[in-house]
Design a protein around this motif. Sequence first.
Motif: not given
Length: 92
Positions: A37-38, A85-86, A91-92
């Motif tokens: 989505k990000f 990260d995944a 997400p930021p």
Amino acid sequence: MYSQVDSYTGVALDIIWTIILYMNKLNVSGQLKRWAKFKNKSQNSIGHAIGKTRGNVGHYFSGRVSPPLDVVEKIADFLGISLQDALFSNPP
């Protein structure tokens, strides 16, 4: 040439992946969905990029099916993020 060591390595990675999912109770599905989505990527575009159907990706994102490690790696690569990260970062 494929060796016995390669076979053991593959099995070890599968076991490690299972342990990570179980012990850390990672919400891999939620993580991947948030990152997609990000990055503004659809299930269809992700599926096309990794050689899976939109339905497969939908099952991964809903948590109905736990994605194998190689699929998570492919999705992370397509999204332009690291495997770490995944799995562990929002997400930021």
